[in-house]
Motif scaffolding. Sequence first.
Motif, PDB file in Angstrom:
ATOM      1  N   ARG B  26     -19.489  40.442 -29.573  1.00  0.00           N
ATOM      2  CA  ARG B  26     -18.966  39.140 -29.873  1.00  0.00           C
ATOM      3  C   ARG B  26     -20.217  38.243 -30.290  1.00  0.00           C
ATOM      4  N   ASP B  27     -19.641  37.146 -30.879  1.00  0.00           N
ATOM      5  CA  ASP B  27     -20.681  36.013 -31.588  1.00  0.00           C
ATOM      6  C   ASP B  27     -20.880  35.021 -30.684  1.00  0.00           C
ATOM      7  N   SER B  28     -20.331  34.670 -29.715  1.00  0.00           N
ATOM      8  CA  SER B  28     -20.578  33.799 -28.571  1.00  0.00           C
ATOM      9  C   SER B  28     -19.849  33.850 -27.152  1.00  0.00           C
ATOM     10  N   GLU B  29     -20.254  33.325 -26.370  1.00  0.00           N
ATOM     11  CA  GLU B  29     -19.445  33.080 -25.111  1.00  0.00           C
ATOM     12  C   GLU B  29     -20.023  31.960 -24.182  1.00  0.00           C
ATOM     13  N   ASN B  30     -19.466  31.700 -22.972  1.00  0.00           N
ATOM     14  CA  ASN B  30     -19.849  30.905 -22.186  1.00  0.00           C
ATOM     15  C   ASN B  30     -19.957  31.176 -21.092  1.00  0.00           C
ATOM     16  N   LEU B  31     -21.277  30.717 -20.391  1.00  0.00           N
ATOM     17  CA  LEU B  31     -21.836  31.206 -19.142  1.00  0.00           C
ATOM     18  C   LEU B  31     -21.945  30.175 -18.205  1.00  0.00           C
ATOM     19  N   PRO B  32     -21.988  30.343 -16.895  1.00  0.00           N
ATOM     20  CA  PRO B  32     -22.210  29.326 -16.016  1.00  0.00           C
ATOM     21  C   PRO B  32     -23.539  28.869 -15.840  1.00  0.00           C
ATOM     22  N   ALA B  33     -23.794  27.428 -15.774  1.00  0.00           N
ATOM     23  CA  ALA B  33     -24.866  26.562 -15.985  1.00  0.00           C
ATOM     24  C   ALA B  33     -24.931  25.853 -14.543  1.00  0.00           C
ATOM     25  N   PRO B  34     -26.100  25.358 -14.209  1.00  0.00           N
ATOM     26  CA  PRO B  34     -27.501  25.634 -14.602  1.00  0.00           C
ATOM     27  C   PRO B  34     -27.734  27.179 -14.563  1.00  0.00           C
ATOM     28  N   LEU B  35     -28.690  27.695 -15.250  1.00  0.00           N
ATOM     29  CA  LEU B  35     -29.324  29.124 -15.187  1.00  0.00           C
ATOM     30  C   LEU B  35     -30.574  29.064 -15.676  1.00  0.00           C
ATOM     31  N   PRO B  36     -31.748  29.278 -14.783  1.00  0.00           N
ATOM     32  CA  PRO B  36     -33.072  29.266 -15.137  1.00  0.00           C
ATOM     33  C   PRO B  36     -33.236  30.059 -16.262  1.00  0.00           C
ATOM     34  N   VAL B  37     -34.142  29.924 -17.311  1.00  0.00           N
ATOM     35  CA  VAL B  37     -34.227  30.764 -18.325  1.00  0.00           C
ATOM     36  C   VAL B  37     -34.798  31.907 -18.055  1.00  0.00           C
ATOM     37  N   SER B  38     -35.632  32.209 -16.791  1.00  0.00           N
ATOM     38  CA  SER B  38     -36.138  33.391 -16.483  1.00  0.00           C
ATOM     39  C   SER B  38     -35.259  34.512 -15.902  1.00  0.00           C
ATOM     40  N   LYS B  39     -33.936  33.854 -15.569  1.00  0.00           N
ATOM     41  CA  LYS B  39     -32.911  34.555 -15.104  1.00  0.00           C
ATOM     42  C   LYS B  39     -32.116  35.286 -16.375  1.00  0.00           C
ATOM     43  N   LEU B  40     -32.062  34.550 -17.288  1.00  0.00           N
ATOM     44  CA  LEU B  40     -31.008  34.900 -18.436  1.00  0.00           C
ATOM     45  C   LEU B  40     -30.954  36.355 -18.849  1.00  0.00           C
ATOM     46  N   PHE B  41     -32.102  36.994 -19.321  1.00  0.00           N
ATOM     47  CA  PHE B  41     -32.059  38.333 -19.595  1.00  0.00           C
ATOM     48  C   PHE B  41     -31.272  39.330 -18.253  1.00  0.00           C
ATOM     49  N   GLU B  42     -31.953  38.930 -17.201  1.00  0.00           N
ATOM     50  CA  GLU B  42     -31.197  39.818 -16.104  1.00  0.00           C
ATOM     51  C   GLU B  42     -29.581  39.559 -16.054  1.00  0.00           C
ATOM     52  N   VAL B  43     -29.158  38.440 -16.307  1.00  0.00           N
ATOM     53  CA  VAL B  43     -27.789  38.171 -16.378  1.00  0.00           C
ATOM     54  C   VAL B  43     -27.193  38.990 -17.262  1.00  0.00           C
ATOM     55  N   LEU B  44     -27.514  38.707 -18.609  1.00  0.00           N
ATOM     56  CA  LEU B  44     -27.193  39.614 -19.673  1.00  0.00           C
ATOM     57  C   LEU B  44     -27.443  41.112 -19.569  1.00  0.00           C
ATOM     58  N   GLU B  45     -28.046  41.670 -18.930  1.00  0.00           N
ATOM     59  CA  GLU B  45     -28.309  43.024 -18.547  1.00  0.00           C
ATOM     60  C   GLU B  45     -27.433  43.595 -17.499  1.00  0.00           C
ATOM     61  N   VAL B  46     -26.632  42.605 -16.788  1.00  0.00           N
ATOM     62  CA  VAL B  46     -25.861  42.974 -15.662  1.00  0.00           C
ATOM     63  C   VAL B  46     -24.612  43.034 -16.563  1.00  0.00           C
ATOM     64  N   LYS B  47     -24.172  42.176 -17.456  1.00  0.00           N
ATOM     65  CA  LYS B  47     -23.033  42.106 -18.320  1.00  0.00           C
ATOM     66  C   LYS B  47     -22.848  43.189 -19.324  1.00  0.00           C
TER      67      LYS B  47
END
Lengths: 196, 95
Positions: B26-47
Amino acid sequence: MAREIVDQHCYVALTDDPLDAKSIMDRVRSPKAGAIVLFAGTTRDNFGGKPVKELQYTSYEPRALQTMTAICKSLLEKHSLTAIAMIHRLGVVPIGEESILIAVSSPHRQAAWRAGEEALEECKSKVEVWKKEEFGGEEGGIWRANRDGAAGVRIDSGDKKEPAEGPHGPILRPGRPGEKGHGPVVHLNTAGENKP
Amino acid sequence: MSTASKPPAGHFTILYFASASSYTARDSENLPAPLPVSKLFEVLEVKYSGIKPKILDSCLLTINLEYVDVTDDSASDVVIKECDEVAIIPPVSSG
């Protein structure tokens, strides 16, 4: 349709249309300039001897335009240029056609030569544009990275890659920004404050 | 094409380019905010299992067009807010 930023003596643009050398030269033409240096980057039909069927470019357009503007403003000042213009083509670019044009004008030729080369190198290391090479056949496309002619990332790669072998065994250290084809993390801005 | 429309309330938009776009399909998507930037890669790894070692570790990150150094400890308290535009920036290949 070109998306562009025009700022005094800097012109930067992204377009889906074929590029025209004359029109980008006219962007920097001036009675104050005794030289215009034009660089035209054209798409090659192979990568390391492997035939390439076509190339496709995508971009994070607003970010790329900002980076291009910052590069141009910085070089304009550094080399006391008369003007500088940079345009990159996006979408499918047929083999042998121009994907980028850079035109630089200055009172004397030396500054224009130097700035032209620096502009291209800066562009290749920083501007948020990505090239996909289609080889045809079963292999699919490869997103190229402008780092040391590295092989890029296979789009369909499902198997885990082995870490690269260093002189003392596999290199397991995590990567740092700046060593993977990005320049260092700098906060380029339109005020042109990314001085070396 | 690259800048998505405004995300729904309580979300931010994340943009994927080049290899990141191929990996997520995909080119883009919407994810729940707020999210600490330090957690972003973990969230993406789960997905997207495997995306961190294969793609993200060689990528840079922008929030609202400004680069954020995710390897810098001082950036660890940056929080991605509602309506922010985050982008995953793989190694570039212009020219």
